[in-house]
Design an enzyme around this catalytic site. Structure first.
Site, PDB file in Angstrom:
ATOM      1  N   ARG B 282       0.852  -1.186   0.000  1.00  0.00           N
ATOM      2  CA  ARG B 282       0.000   0.000   0.000  1.00  0.00           C
ATOM      3  C   ARG B 282       0.886   1.233   0.000  1.00  0.00           C
ATOM      4  O   ARG B 282       1.348   1.677   1.043  1.00  0.00           O
ATOM      5  CB  ARG B 282      -0.893  -0.033   1.253  1.00  0.00           C
ATOM      6  CG  ARG B 282      -2.044   0.961   1.222  1.00  0.00           C
ATOM      7  CD  ARG B 282      -2.654   1.122   2.594  1.00  0.00           C
ATOM      8  NE  ARG B 282      -1.793   1.911   3.451  1.00  0.00           N
ATOM      9  CZ  ARG B 282      -1.741   1.817   4.790  1.00  0.00           C
ATOM     10  NH1 ARG B 282      -2.494   0.966   5.427  1.00  0.00           N
ATOM     11  NH2 ARG B 282      -0.911   2.577   5.492  1.00  0.00           N
ATOM     12  N   HIS B 286      -3.306   4.799   4.530  1.00  0.00           N
ATOM     13  CA  HIS B 286      -4.525   3.992   4.651  1.00  0.00           C
ATOM     14  C   HIS B 286      -5.729   4.784   4.148  1.00  0.00           C
ATOM     15  O   HIS B 286      -6.540   4.291   3.377  1.00  0.00           O
ATOM     16  CB  HIS B 286      -4.739   3.568   6.105  1.00  0.00           C
ATOM     17  CG  HIS B 286      -6.146   3.140   6.392  1.00  0.00           C
ATOM     18  ND1 HIS B 286      -6.660   1.962   5.904  1.00  0.00           N
ATOM     19  CD2 HIS B 286      -7.143   3.752   7.058  1.00  0.00           C
ATOM     20  CE1 HIS B 286      -7.932   1.867   6.289  1.00  0.00           C
ATOM     21  NE2 HIS B 286      -8.244   2.939   6.983  1.00  0.00           N
ATOM     22  N   TYR B 295       4.758   5.784  10.997  1.00  0.00           N
ATOM     23  CA  TYR B 295       5.037   4.383  11.292  1.00  0.00           C
ATOM     24  C   TYR B 295       5.871   3.635  10.255  1.00  0.00           C
ATOM     25  O   TYR B 295       6.117   2.453  10.395  1.00  0.00           O
ATOM     26  CB  TYR B 295       3.728   3.611  11.558  1.00  0.00           C
ATOM     27  CG  TYR B 295       2.676   3.727  10.464  1.00  0.00           C
ATOM     28  CD1 TYR B 295       2.702   2.884   9.345  1.00  0.00           C
ATOM     29  CD2 TYR B 295       1.661   4.675  10.548  1.00  0.00           C
ATOM     30  CE1 TYR B 295       1.741   2.993   8.354  1.00  0.00           C
ATOM     31  CE2 TYR B 295       0.690   4.785   9.559  1.00  0.00           C
ATOM     32  CZ  TYR B 295       0.735   3.940   8.471  1.00  0.00           C
ATOM     33  OH  TYR B 295      -0.209   4.046   7.492  1.00  0.00           O
TER      34      TYR B 295
END
Lengths: 325, 395
Positions: B282, B286, B295
């Protein structure tokens, strides 16, 4: 004292609880390094390590089932469900297990140390999967407490009391207040009592009862009513279960009128329970029917959110109707 | 009569024999190399120039749509968006291997499959602006598309709920004798939900013609795959449930196309579920509410940027003589224009009339909702300025 918003107050409560008791563990989806999608668990993993603050796989039934086991073993789990709307995959674990562990084992085992934290409520343009207020579902289960704070000060004091309470607690956080404002919060350890309501404002003509983010709505409606010369007593329930019936009954006996406001749909909502109890205990004191200003009996909408909300205008109109009955 | 007890098929051993992860090797199908040439021994799937172009153009379109809509969210014009950047091949090439009659049950990052089926830019915009032309009547957040005519089931936010539903839908297709299957998309995070386990087990036992398509894209919001599952990914779970399983390079459009073609044939001919695990990444956040810099590293993302599926397909098409650089540039530019003008158009459309707050809760409006609607309308008449989006139509 420090200025904190509601999220920072929750974070501060978790730090206090984890420092004070090594058995406290905080976990859920994204709560580890990232600090949770709303950042309520920021810095906990850095401070207390990955064994005590960790990400779980994406499974609500797994999170609560795991927490039940952990609690029954004697640890103090604080499990996060990312949105109240997503608590339902864990419904069986909560309803049949968390709430009944003590009862069904004759008091040998319990999940009393468990606290489930979850954001709830609307007003953030989240549509029905990010806006529900599911407190009434859980109010129907004997065996657990339900607690909802309305500001940062309450959030820390009530969360600490929930974590240390000897019963499982569902701690519901009004997400539209998360970053709405800051207020003074003690940096030290303190608790606020569970099961006790807070009289937000004293008044003589009508009692307004609510909880969480809706207290602000009641305050605004009370200001509008004051212009008409109506004096409102506002009660923040703080705990849905057990709820402070005594405080509400005493107030209604004084004012003779009651209005209950909540965001969840009206039918089967917790306002029904309050209304039933009050008419049982205050029948001869009531000067008007008990008013409910609630969400509609529809799923929580997106485009029509403003129309759906039990806002201050709907509340003000209901106050007028009750006063003029 | 055949012995139906599974014990009859179990072999025996007389030493303690631990079956460990790693002993079962589930290889990943790759056909295209990053330079656009074929791997030795790889077989090019049976794919026409027209289909290849459509896959490519849809991937480019999806990327344009994503860029523009993230921009629109940043400008406050829509509240939320989910991009599929990096995962275009997994979604579009798998959708291309299906028949239009096959049902698509998507999670929420599969706008490429819907675009491939012919969902128009204006339809995307109407949904995202929650206006009265949105088929969901403005009831769901942006990106919750659904179109009955295109056999694309309306998206639901809770993760994994569509997985057992896909098994049931496919069983219905089988019982109705339809020449169609169901494909169910989800991420590796959703594969942790109870619904995943229930859905695969049901499909295997009840012989449902369904493809479970897992986009293993490395992250479930901020949670990396290693904190999501231990062991050999999602593919090995398929085997555990008795589901035929293929693992594929999700950034290789030809491999995804070939795997899905095979899976569809198997599902239809043998009336059985097939699990496809597409290994991808990805590249986007998100959602627009997420910030991946908190992160993961830029380095990690860059490594995957080098594996861009769109680039890989372009190189292959150039080698085939199927790629026109100029025409492609024009196409991207015209997509950008189309998105912008559709966006402006959708912004102008009103939201649904207030009556729609009580419609579709039941098949007809029961008395208590009728009463609540009347009360609401009286209230809006009293305070029209407080409900400006609906009061104009409440007479």
């Amino acid at each position: 004292m420090a200025k904190m918003n509601l999220l920072q107050a929750i974070n501060s409560a978790l730090i206090t609880a984890m420092e004070q008791d090594k058995r406290v563990m905080v976990f859920g989806e994204d709560v580890g390094h990232f600090g949770g999608v709303f950042r309520a668990t920021s810095n906990l993993q850095q401070k207390f390590g990955r064994d005590r603050c960790f990400n779980t796989p994406l499974t609500e039934q797994g999170i609560i089932g795991f927490a039940n086991g952990l609690a029954s073993q004697g640890s103090v789990p604080v499990a996060e469900i990312q949105f109240g709307d997503y608590i339902f995959p864990a419904f069986d674990q909560i309803v049949n297990e968390t709430a009944k562990f003590r009862y069904r084992s004759g008091g040998q085992f319990s999940c009393g140390t468990l606290t489930i934290r979850t954001p709830y409520g609307g007003g953030i343009a989240g549509g029905h999967y990010h806006s529900q207020s599911p407190e009434a579902f859980f109010a129907h289960i004997p065996g657990m407490k339900i607690v909802i704070p309305r500001n940062p000060y309450q959030a820390k004091g009530l969360l600490l009391a929930s974590i240390r309470d000897d019963n499982p607690v569902l701690f519901m956080e009004p997400k539209r207040l998360y970053r709405a404002s800051v207020s003074d919060v003690p940096e030290d350890d303190y608790e606020l009592p569970l099961g006790k309501a807070d009289i937000v404002e004293e008044g003589s003509d009508i009692t307004l009862v609510g909880w969480g983010a809706q207290i602000e709505v009641l305050q605004k409606a009370a200001e509008m009513a004051l212009e008409d010369g109506v004096s409102c007593e506002i009660i923040d329930l703080r705990s849905i279960l057990p709820w402070d019936a005594e405080a509400v009954v005493d107030s209604v006996r004084k004012t003779g009128r009651l209005l209950v406001n909540h965001e969840a749909p009206q039918t089967g909502g917790f306002a029904s329970e309050i209304a039933a109890t009050v008419q049982e205990k205050c029948f001869l004191y009531l000067e008007a029917p008990i008013a409910r200003v609630c969400g509609l009996d529809t799923p929580y909408p997106l485009a029509h959110e403003k129309e759906y909300m039990p806002d201050q205008y709907k509340t003000y109109e209901a106050i007028k109707r009750t006063m003029n009955y | 009569m055949q012995d139906r007890n599974h014990l009859a098929r179990v072999s025996t051993t007389h030493q303690v024999n631990i079956i460990e992860n790693g002993l079962i090797d589930i290889p990943m199908l790759q056909i295209l190399k990053p330079d656009g040439s074929l791997h030795e021994q790889a077989v090019e799937p049976d794919i026409s120039e027209q289909t290849a172009r459509k896959i490519y153009d849809t991937m480019e379109y999806t990327r344009v749509l994503d860029e523009r809509m993230i921009g629109a969210q940043r400008q406050g014009r829509i509240s939320f968006y989910l991009a599929s950047t990096g995962e275009e091949a997994a979604v579009v090439a798998s959708a291309a291997a299906l028949s239009d009659q096959d049902m698509i049950m998507s999670q929420y990052r599969e706008q490429g499959a819907l675009a491939y089926r012919g969902y128009t830019t204006q339809q995307f915009m109407n949904q995202m602006f929650s206006n009265e032309k949105d088929p969901n009547k403005g009831r769901q957040m942006p990106i919750h598309y659904g179109d009955k005519e295109l056999n694309f089931m309306t998206i639901s936010s809770p993760l994994g709920t569509q997985i057992p539903q896909a098994s049931g839908y496919a069983y219905g297709q089988k019982m109705a004798g339809k020449d169609a299957i169901t494909i169910c998309y989800f991420g590796e995070g959703a594969a942790s939900e109870g619904d995943f386990h229930a859905g695969l087990n049901m499909a295997a036992v009840l012989h449902c013609p369904v493809i479970f398509f897992c986009r293993n894209n490395g992250y479930a919001i901020s949670t990396p795959a290693e904190e999501q599952f231990a062991g050999d990914g999602i593919a090995s779970r398929g085997l555990g449930y008795g589901v035929k399983t293929i693992r594929v390079d999700g950034n290789d459009p030809l491999a995804v196309f070939a795997a899905t073609q095979h899976a569809r044939k198997l599902a239809l001919d043998e009336k059985c579920p097939v699990l496809i695990e597409a290994m991808t990444y990805r590249l986007a956040a998100h959602s627009t509410s997420d910030d991946p810099t908190g992160y993961r590293s830029r380095d990690e993302e860059d490594k995957w940027r080098a594996k861009d599926p769109i680039l890989r397909m372009a190189k292959w098409m150039k080698q085939k003589g199927w790629f026109d650089e100029e025409a492609n540039k024009k196409l991207i530019e015209s997509s950008r224009q189309a998105v912008l003008s559709a966006l402006k158009e959708a912004e102008k459309v009103a939201i649904n009339p207030i009556e729609d707050i009580v419609n579709d809760v039941y098949s007809e409006v029961p008395w208590h909702l009728q009463e609540q609607l009347e009360n609401l309308k009286s209230h809006i008449r009293l305070y029209p300025q407080m409900y400006p989006k609906t009061s104009g139509r409440v007479k």
